[in-house]
Design an enzyme around this catalytic site. Structure first.
Site, PDB file in Angstrom:
ATOM      1  N   LYS A  36       0.866  -1.189   0.000  1.00  0.00           N
ATOM      2  CA  LYS A  36       0.000   0.000   0.000  1.00  0.00           C
ATOM      3  C   LYS A  36       0.893   1.226   0.000  1.00  0.00           C
ATOM      4  O   LYS A  36       2.061   1.153   0.394  1.00  0.00           O
ATOM      5  CB  LYS A  36      -0.875   0.016   1.261  1.00  0.00           C
ATOM      6  CG  LYS A  36      -2.144   0.813   1.102  1.00  0.00           C
ATOM      7  CD  LYS A  36      -3.198   0.037   0.345  1.00  0.00           C
ATOM      8  CE  LYS A  36      -4.457   0.839   0.118  1.00  0.00           C
ATOM      9  NZ  LYS A  36      -5.518  -0.004  -0.434  1.00  0.00           N
TER      10      LYS A  36
HETATM   11  P1  NAD Z   1     -12.967   7.517  -3.150  1.00  0.00           P
HETATM   12  O1  NAD Z   1     -11.995   8.580  -2.825  1.00  0.00           O
HETATM   13  O2  NAD Z   1     -13.340   7.286  -4.570  1.00  0.00           O
HETATM   14  O3  NAD Z   1     -14.314   7.727  -2.313  1.00  0.00           O
HETATM   15  C1  NAD Z   1     -14.357   7.894  -0.938  1.00  0.00           C
HETATM   16  C2  NAD Z   1     -15.763   8.328  -0.575  1.00  0.00           C
HETATM   17  O4  NAD Z   1     -15.910   8.358   0.844  1.00  0.00           O
HETATM   18  C3  NAD Z   1     -16.124   9.711  -1.082  1.00  0.00           C
HETATM   19  O5  NAD Z   1     -17.485   9.734  -1.485  1.00  0.00           O
HETATM   20  C4  NAD Z   1     -15.943  10.588   0.163  1.00  0.00           C
HETATM   21  O6  NAD Z   1     -16.711  11.779   0.119  1.00  0.00           O
HETATM   22  C5  NAD Z   1     -16.439   9.622   1.217  1.00  0.00           C
HETATM   23  N1  NAD Z   1     -16.000   9.933   2.565  1.00  0.00           N
HETATM   24  C6  NAD Z   1     -14.788  10.361   2.999  1.00  0.00           C
HETATM   25  N2  NAD Z   1     -14.822  10.538   4.333  1.00  0.00           N
HETATM   26  C7  NAD Z   1     -16.069  10.196   4.738  1.00  0.00           C
HETATM   27  C8  NAD Z   1     -16.718  10.162   5.997  1.00  0.00           C
HETATM   28  N3  NAD Z   1     -16.082  10.501   7.115  1.00  0.00           N
HETATM   29  N4  NAD Z   1     -18.010   9.745   6.030  1.00  0.00           N
HETATM   30  C9  NAD Z   1     -18.673   9.391   4.905  1.00  0.00           C
HETATM   31  N5  NAD Z   1     -18.101   9.403   3.703  1.00  0.00           N
HETATM   32  C10 NAD Z   1     -16.813   9.803   3.615  1.00  0.00           C
HETATM   33  O7  NAD Z   1     -12.379   6.173  -2.492  1.00  0.00           O
HETATM   34  P2  NAD Z   1     -12.721   4.681  -2.890  1.00  0.00           P
HETATM   35  O8  NAD Z   1     -11.719   4.232  -3.896  1.00  0.00           O
HETATM   36  O9  NAD Z   1     -14.170   4.551  -3.155  1.00  0.00           O
HETATM   37  O10 NAD Z   1     -12.333   3.924  -1.525  1.00  0.00           O
HETATM   38  C11 NAD Z   1     -13.255   3.817  -0.440  1.00  0.00           C
HETATM   39  C12 NAD Z   1     -12.809   2.649   0.465  1.00  0.00           C
HETATM   40  O11 NAD Z   1     -12.764   1.455  -0.317  1.00  0.00           O
HETATM   41  C13 NAD Z   1     -11.421   2.789   1.084  1.00  0.00           C
HETATM   42  O12 NAD Z   1     -11.423   2.140   2.342  1.00  0.00           O
HETATM   43  C14 NAD Z   1     -10.542   2.007   0.106  1.00  0.00           C
HETATM   44  O13 NAD Z   1      -9.343   1.545   0.714  1.00  0.00           O
HETATM   45  C15 NAD Z   1     -11.478   0.867  -0.217  1.00  0.00           C
HETATM   46  N6  NAD Z   1     -11.179   0.164  -1.464  1.00  0.00           N
HETATM   47  C16 NAD Z   1     -11.115   0.811  -2.665  1.00  0.00           C
HETATM   48  C17 NAD Z   1     -10.868   0.088  -3.828  1.00  0.00           C
HETATM   49  C18 NAD Z   1     -10.850   0.727  -5.188  1.00  0.00           C
HETATM   50  O14 NAD Z   1     -10.734  -0.024  -6.193  1.00  0.00           O
HETATM   51  N7  NAD Z   1     -10.976   2.020  -5.317  1.00  0.00           N
HETATM   52  C19 NAD Z   1     -10.636  -1.296  -3.750  1.00  0.00           C
HETATM   53  C20 NAD Z   1     -10.738  -1.933  -2.516  1.00  0.00           C
HETATM   54  C21 NAD Z   1     -11.015  -1.194  -1.376  1.00  0.00           C
END
Ligand code: NAD
Length: 423
Positions: free
Chosen positions: A106
């Site tokens: 990561k």
């Molecule tokens: P992103 O940046 O696209 O979206 C994050 C979202 O969470 C946004 O809508 C933001 O406004 C919201 N957010 C931030 N703080 C918040 C809070 N305190 N309360 C409510 N909403 C909040 O990120 P993402 O890629 O969607 O990742 C989200 C989660 O999924 C993370 O934990 C990431 O590690 C995990 N993840 C992502 C992927 C991927 O392919 N992008 C894969 C596996 C896991």
């Protein structure tokens, strides 16, 4: 999030719990409790006002027993080395649960991208990439998008790395735009995988999509694409939150219209959408969302969101962890007593890394698949892993988190034992 929360300690606690139950070889356990490599870099950038600002960044490789390491890059003010180490460990387990030939890694930079211009973000991404170039590469460690990073970020990373070595290396990162070696289906893969396992878990509990309600925390890459698939399958999405606040509609939100609104809004937020009651501020909105009388709750934002303080208020029958580490171990216990089924992060959100793996394979072979092939292969691997985890849970009489970890850790342990310790 509480100031003294350590995500790394939480990840180690979970490992210890599983190691004890599995009677894991102590030398293998000891190795797993450490990251193989952690690089701290400083990233000096000339900001638009002419001043130089220095950001701190990290790339951590937890374990490479099963292959090159893989994991996303996060841009967020809350990034810490502790968090990046924990997320790298979770990636090791996630790749092993799905059976991908990868270990976990990561990365992250402490920054607030919402307060930076596109040019500043590009310069920061490029300098960060050049600082970590000594440890990444298609045969070594392959980054991907995570919170606040996207296909454009990956394009800059791929270009910077390629300039460093002197030729184009599409396989150095995944989650790239299609035009430069990205894969069909990667953008929505994590959300599609979340929806796939959610439907399978709901079926096991006898819940029918058309009669089931869902609440989603976070409406970014994962949350919004999960919402889109679920809406398409007939689920009623009655609440979503993002960093600014929350939207609630007991009759169900019009997800396609909400997606179109978010795409157009300057900060890609749900605020200003007319089809529901808007609650300002994520703290208030999340508290309401987590306590909604829904069938399914999908935390898809950040870690440590369901804790000892709020777990008692959760009414959902199923929690599907789109985010990494959204449920604390204390909350896990409270929810287990309440009979809540938790589909753990290392299974639920593995769709992203699975299609990242397909992308890497396509890049290495310079042979690209169509979207149908990608989605069919993704659905097959997600369902196979879902059944593998349920089988372990039935055999070991344990919850799904423990089962997924037993499966993952036993696969990594097997590889570690076969390879032995160098020298
Ligand atoms: P992103 O940046 O696209 O979206 C994050 C979202 O969470 C946004 O809508 C933001 O406004 C919201 N957010 C931030 N703080 C918040 C809070 N305190 N309360 C409510 N909403 C909040 O990120 P993402 O890629 O969607 O990742 C989200 C989660 O999924 C993370 O934990 C990431 O590690 C995990 N993840 C992502 C992927 C991927 O392919 N992008 C894969 C596996 C896991």
């Amino acid at each position: 999030m509480s100031a003294n929360f350590s995500f790394w300690n939480m990840a180690c606690q979970q490992l210890d719990r599983v190691a004890q139950r599995m009677n894991l070889d102590p030398s293998v356990h000891a190795k797993m409790r450490h990251c193989e490599r952690a690089l701290i870099v400083s990233v000096p950038i000339r900001m638009d006002d002419g001043k130089v600002k220095v950001f701190e960044g990290y790339r951590v490789q937890h374990n490479s027993e099963r292959g090159p390491t893989k994991g996303g890059i996060r841009f967020h003010p809350g990034v810490t080395l502790d968090e990046v180490k924990a997320l790298a460990m979770l990636m090791t387990w996630k790749c092993a649960v799905i059976g991908l030939p990868y270990g976990g890694a990561k990365g992250g930079v402490i920054c607030d991208p919402a307060a930076m211009s596109l040019g500043e973000i590009e310069r920061m991404t490029r300098r960060f990439t050049s600082e970590i170039a000594i440890i990444i590469g298609p045969a070594k460690d392959i980054p991907a998008p995570d919170v606040n990073t996207n296909p454009q970020t990956m394009a800059w990373m791929m270009d910077t790395y390629s300039m460093t070595v002197g030729y184009s290396v599409p396989g150095v990162v995944t989650g790239k735009p299609i035009e430069i070696g990205g894969s069909q289906g990667r953008g929505e893969a994590t959300g599609r995988g979340v929806a796939t396992v959610m439907i399978a878990a709901a079926e096991r509990l006898g819940l029918l999509p058309a009669q089931s309600t869902v609440a989603i925390q976070g409406f970014g890459n994962v949350g919004s694409s999960a919402a889109k698939f679920l809406y398409g399958k007939g689920f009623k999405v009655v609440g979503v939150t993002d960093v600014g606040g929350g939207l609630f509609n007991p009759r169900g939100l019009d997800v396609p219209a909400l997606l179109a609104h978010v795409q157009k809004s300057p900060h890609k937020q749900i605020k200003g959408f007319g089809g529901g009651e808007y609650v300002e501020g994520h703290d208030v909105a999340n508290a309401r969302l987590l306590a909604l009388p829904v069938d399914i709750l999908a935390p898809c934002a950040l870690e440590n969101q369901i804790t000892a303080e709020n777990a008692g208020a959760v009414q959902a029958k199923i929690i599907v962890e789109g985010a990494n580490g959204p449920t604390s171990p204390e909350a896990d216990e409270i929810l287990a007593k309440a009979g809540t089924t938790i589909v753990p992060d290392i299974l639920a959100n593995a769709g992203g890394v699975t299609v990242s793996y397909f992308e890497w394979v396509q890049d290495l072979q310079a042979n690209f698949w169509d979207e149908e092939d990608v989605n069919r292969s993704l659905d097959r691997l997600m369902m196979r892993s879902f059944h593998d985890v349920y089988d372990v849970a039935a055999r070991e009489k344990c919850d799904l988190r423990m089962a997924a970890q037993i499966l993952a850790i036993s696969r990594v342990a097997k590889a570690a034992t076969l390879r032995g310790i160098y020298p």
